[in-house]
Design a protein around this motif. Structure first.
Motif, PDB file in Angstrom:
ATOM      1  N   THR A  48       0.760  -1.171  -0.193  1.00  0.00           N
ATOM      2  CA  THR A  48      -0.013   0.079  -0.049  1.00  0.00           C
ATOM      3  C   THR A  48       0.812   1.161  -0.072  1.00  0.00           C
ATOM      4  O   THR A  48       1.607   1.413   0.937  1.00  0.00           O
ATOM      5  N   TRP A  70      -7.846  -2.290   5.146  1.00  0.00           N
ATOM      6  CA  TRP A  70      -7.407  -3.317   4.548  1.00  0.00           C
ATOM      7  C   TRP A  70      -9.072  -3.888   3.980  1.00  0.00           C
ATOM      8  O   TRP A  70      -9.913  -3.963   4.604  1.00  0.00           O
ATOM      9  N   GLU A  74      -7.880  -9.662   3.284  1.00  0.00           N
ATOM     10  CA  GLU A  74      -6.219  -9.413   2.676  1.00  0.00           C
ATOM     11  C   GLU A  74      -5.307  -9.365   3.625  1.00  0.00           C
ATOM     12  O   GLU A  74      -4.225  -9.871   3.172  1.00  0.00           O
ATOM     13  N   LEU A  75      -5.681  -9.412   4.851  1.00  0.00           N
ATOM     14  CA  LEU A  75      -4.521  -9.397   5.882  1.00  0.00           C
ATOM     15  C   LEU A  75      -5.010 -10.005   7.142  1.00  0.00           C
ATOM     16  O   LEU A  75      -6.086  -9.864   7.534  1.00  0.00           O
ATOM     17  N   LYS A 128       3.127  -6.352   2.743  1.00  0.00           N
ATOM     18  CA  LYS A 128       2.963  -7.543   3.549  1.00  0.00           C
ATOM     19  C   LYS A 128       4.384  -8.395   2.854  1.00  0.00           C
ATOM     20  O   LYS A 128       4.716  -8.287   1.902  1.00  0.00           O
ATOM     21  N   SER A 516     -10.950  -0.740  -0.359  1.00  0.00           N
ATOM     22  CA  SER A 516     -10.621  -1.421   0.701  1.00  0.00           C
ATOM     23  C   SER A 516     -12.258  -1.772   1.190  1.00  0.00           C
ATOM     24  O   SER A 516     -12.337  -2.545   2.111  1.00  0.00           O
TER      25      SER A 516
END
Length: 914
Positions: A48, A70, A74-75, A128, A516
């Motif tokens: 990002t 997010w 995604e995370l 990430k 998002s």
């Protein structure tokens, strides 16, 4: 002149740790176990991109905290994130989670890092990455016992007492104690001004600590939270406070977030001064001691306590130059002998004051010492409320944020010619009139509901005796101090103060906020795709720019006012109706807060962020009662922010606060949101619609509540707490309320019912009447329902909300066919076009999307699609130059929300045949 050799910060750090041996050997270090770094690796996934708000990169290394959204799924964990920039693949950063999606994945993460200009030459990217979390190898050091909390950032050492009157016992940089005895000070008097025949009594109060804790402890960021009250020697206690001190790794700054709650009697307690005071040791020679103040334009007022310039005898150019720039002067043996021998005849000015009593004028004055006259030193329009006190060997940079905007404010320096100067940062200037919060009229004979309703019919003011009290309202201010080992140059000081006044913030791109899916996806980003979208975009920008001008032209500033805007305009007097009942301060009416925040998310504009930030600070504090009989409800719009007798959740609603919290992880905003979780209990005592027939529930565990402005606010508080903490009890109360609304005879159209305060379940209404208020969805209901439906599978609730969205603006034929009865079309048709758009988006119904755009363009109780004409008025027709357009804040806020959400949910108007 002998000057001792300086020790390094590392030597000072070892000395500090040695002095704290007992504490450090027996107590755990906060932060190291809770936060982690990752093993270095280059296996980055797509990241990002981050950017500095307004391209304002910190001039010096500075602690920064920011939030990142997010997409769902995604995370999984924040520990797998790393911050990088070109040339620096792994910047040291701390991560934590502030909200999660229903599947447990991260929705919002917060981050803290220490960054400077050298770290920001290229875009910052949050990645990430693969890697195994490991213990951080560097951290702020924290140790505490029963009496103090000791902090070592690696650059400075601080001691925070847990009891007594000092919030900050000492700040040490290297071997130098830069500041001591940080405490709050308050000046009280019994009358607003001297009155002939009445004794004027006064008292000085100082802070008394009730509790001090390490609220947030990580390797990079530390927060010390201190709570207490101001107390005098006679036992008088006033204004509870909360002060948070923020420290960052390898920095020598402390950011202070100061919150007071007003618990005084506004008719007998008058606050003459309110501030924060430090003792600053002064060790340099008098001619090497320096005072600096800044204007808001970056200009620096700089003088020495004992001046060596402008004398009849020249001490020498090298000496004069050194003093002017703040460096230590050469040895006295190099002075012109006439000056060296005559130093005692040069006066030393130990006292300085900077006063900003209006938003348009400040004064700097100085004197040698008490008992002697003041000299006028400088004047200007707007001061930054910032400067420096100390010597060539070091001192303290200080700043009160939004100084002139929050007038009256003041900075006092006393005894700078002695070994211990006093620095007082006044949030309310003692040189100004005392704080007078009494109600502005005597009630005008409105002693019954009938008279009060008649009065409201004339002035739009909902008055009721003893309701227009400031008891329980709050004010949050921000200050910052920074310890230095030298007197900063004018340029360095100006840069540091700019960072303090306009703190650098990392933000995402508007496109990242949109994709998002946070905040219900109720906005779009990117350039307009058609001429229709371009016209809407231009009008959205016009309204922001117009209100920016109105804030400045009408001086919507002041300690209790800054951040708010006015409600309605008086075209006869060519000014806003600041003195007319319910037409004055806006107090979040019809969601001005949401308008600004959604527009920031889609535009990324720095000026909009600052407008929204100031509004959130104000509306969350001043417009809400935090203690007392009305807590935690807010007050409807009025001449005085707390003046209206309508104490309602629609003003204190969490949905207006969430943006600033998730974007900055601000702990005070967290307090405000948590206050609202049990707000339902206050509605048992303060019935929102008591003047128009709403009856309190007879069962002690029940409360009468509307499904719109009341429940929508409560649902925002519950949902936000659940996504932050995963609290199952809160979630169940929320689900119970959603299901029981869905099971009403006509769902949301039923209007209201009694709710069990313990379970959140609504009783089923015993009637089959449709009751629709135009205000139900005007205070964040539509926005929170969008998020609730996305988060939870509650079919009956979804059905009820879609029914309401489709029905509100529907014609009588639709009503009769789908509901079996009709109801008068409510007001605010244009604003509610966004509800029609949501139904069209959810149901994938093109006709509903087309209808939404037709409703928007029709402009019912709103605005037409065209930039309104603006008239420029100039004296003598008006007092000062101003722009005037035919609009109201209600209509603008609803137009903007409808425009942004119709674009997001109904698509391009031209694609829908409009």
């Amino acid at each position: 002149m002998h000057r001792p050799e300086k020790k390094t910060n590392q030597e000072s750090r070892r000395q500090f740790l040695k002095q704290s041996t007992v504490l450090l050997s027996s107590l755990p270090f906060h932060g190291k176990a809770s936060f982690s770094a990752l093993l270095p690796t280059t296996n980055y996934e797509h990241g990002t991109n981050l950017r500095w708000l307004g391209d304002h990169v910190p001039a010096n290394k500075r602690g920064v905290t920011w939030g990142v959204p997010w997409s769902k799924g995604e995370l999984k964990a924040a520990e797998t994130l790393v911050l990088s920039a070109a040339g620096n693949p792994n910047l040291y950063v701390q991560h934590w989670v502030t909200a999660r999606w229903p599947d447990g994945s991260v929705k919002w993460s917060a981050h803290a890092a220490v960054l400077g200009r050298e770290d920001s030459r290229a875009d910052l990217v949050l990645h990430k990455k693969e890697g195994r979390p490991v213990r951080a190898d560097r951290s702020i050091v924290v140790a505490e016992d029963d009496d103090v909390i000791r902090v070592d950032t690696g650059s400075m050492q601080c001691v925070f007492p847990k009891n007594g009157g000092k919030l900050i016992q000492s700040i040490q940089l290297g071997t130098r104690i830069t500041a001591t005895d940080g405490q709050l000070v308050l000046q009280w008097q019994n009358l607003p001004e001297p009155t002939e025949g009445e004794p004027l009594l006064s008292e000085a109060l100082t802070s008394e600590i009730r509790n001090a804790v390490v609220e947030h402890a990580g390797p990079v960021r530390l927060v010390i939270k201190t709570t207490g009250i101001h107390r005098s020697d006679t036992g008088r206690e006033l204004l509870p406070f909360t002060v948070r001190c923020y420290c960052y790794l390898h920095t020598s700054s402390i950011r202070m977030v100061h919150t007071l709650v007003y618990d005084a009697d506004e008719y007998s307690d008058f606050i003459r001064g309110l501030g924060v005071r430090f003792t600053v040791p002064m060790t340099d020679a008098l001619y090497d001691r320096h005072i600096r103040f800044l204007g808001d334009n970056g200009g620096v007022f700089g003088e020495a306590v004992k001046g060596l310039t402008g004398l009849r005898r020249d001490p020498g150019k090298e000496i004069r130059d050194a003093q002017v720039i703040g460096k230590a002067t050469p040895p006295i043996s190099t002075f012109n002998p006439r000056v060296a021998n005559g130093l005692s005849y040069i006066p030393s000015f130990g006292d300085y004051s900077l006063t900003q009593l209006t938003p348009d004028g400040f004064e700097i004055r100085k004197r040698t010492t008490a008992g002697h006259g003041w000299l006028a030193s400088a004047h200007g329009q707007r001061a930054a409320g910032a400067g420096y006190i100390g010597g060539a060997s070091g001192g303290l940079v200080f700043s009160i944020r939004n100084f002139w905007q929050s007038f009256p404010a003041q900075v006092d320096i006393r005894h700078a010619h002695t070994e211990a100067a006093n620095l007082t940062l006044w949030l309310w200037a003692p040189d100004a009139p005392a704080m007078d919060l009494r109600f502005y009229h005597d009630g005008l004979g409105q002693d019954t509901y009938e008279k009060q309703l008649a009065g409201m019919d004339v002035t739009y003011e909902d008055y009721e005796p003893e309701f227009g009290t400031p008891h329980g309202v709050a004010r949050t201010s921000e200050l910052e101090i920074c310890a230095l080992d030298h007197t900063p140059t004018h340029e360095e000081l100006a840069n540091r103060v700019k960072d303090m006044q306009d703190p650098p913030v990392l933000v995402c791109s508007p496109n990242d906020y949109e994709t998002s899916g946070v905040f219900g996806g109720a906005f779009t980003a990117g350039p307009p795709k058609s001429t229709a979208e371009k016209a809407i975009e231009e009008q959205l920008a016009f309204y922001i720019d117009y209100y920016k001008k109105q804030i400045e032209q009408h001086r919507w500033y002041g300690f209790w006012n800054y951040g708010d805007v006015m409600h309605s305009y008086d075209y006869d007097r060519h000014m806003w109706r600041y003195d007319v009942g319910g037409f004055a301060w806006d107090n979040s009416e019809l969601s001005t807060d949401l308008w600004l925040w959604f527009y920031f998310l889609r535009s990324g504009r720095q000026d909009v962020f600052r407008m929204a930030e100031a509004m959130t600070r104000h509306t969350g504090e001043v417009d809400v009662h935090h203690i007392g009989r009305f807590a935690p409800l807010g007050s409807r719009h009025n001449v005085m922010h707390w003046g209206c007798s309508a104490k309602q959740l629609r003003i204190s609603t969490v949905i207006n606060r969430r943006f600033l919290y998730y974007l900055t992880a601000d702990e005070r905003i967290s307090d405000l949101m948590r206050e609202q979780i049990e707000a339902v209990h206050t509605l048992q005592r303060i019935v929102p619609g008591r003047k128009v027939g709403q009856i309190a529930a007879k069962d002690g565990d029940k409360v009468s509540m509307s499904f719109g402005t009341d429940w929508g606010a409560l649902a925002s508080a519950w949902f936000t707490e659940w996504e932050r903490t995963g609290d199952k009890r809160i979630k169940q109360r929320l689900l119970n309320s959603m299901k029981s609304i869905g099971n009403q005879p006509y769902g949301f159209l039923t209007g209201s019912a009694n709710m069990d305060v313990n379970t959140g379940t609504f009783d089923r209404a015993g009637h089959r009447n449709i009751r629709v208020s135009h205000l139900n969805a005007a205070f964040g209901l539509s926005e929170i329902c969008t998020e609730l439906i996305d988060a939870f599978d509650v079919p009956e609730f979804t059905k009820a909300w879609l029914q309401y969205c489709e029905a509100f603006n529907a014609d009588s034929a639709w009503q009769k066919k789908n509901l079996g009865q009709t109801f008068p079309k409510p007001n605010l048709g244009q604003g509610h076009s966004r509800l029609t758009a949501y139904a069209g988006w959810f149901l994938k119904d093109r006709k509903l999307k087309e209808r939404a755009w037709k409703e928007f363009y029709a402009g019912a109780a709103g605005m037409q699609l065209s930039i309104p004409p603006t008239i420029r008025w100039v004296p003598p027709e008006v007092f000062s130059e101003r722009d005037e357009a035919p609009l109201s804040t209600n209509a603008v806020a609803q137009w903007c929300l409808a425009a942004m959400q119709c674009l997001a949910l109904a698509g391009d108007p031209m694609e829908n045949g409009i």
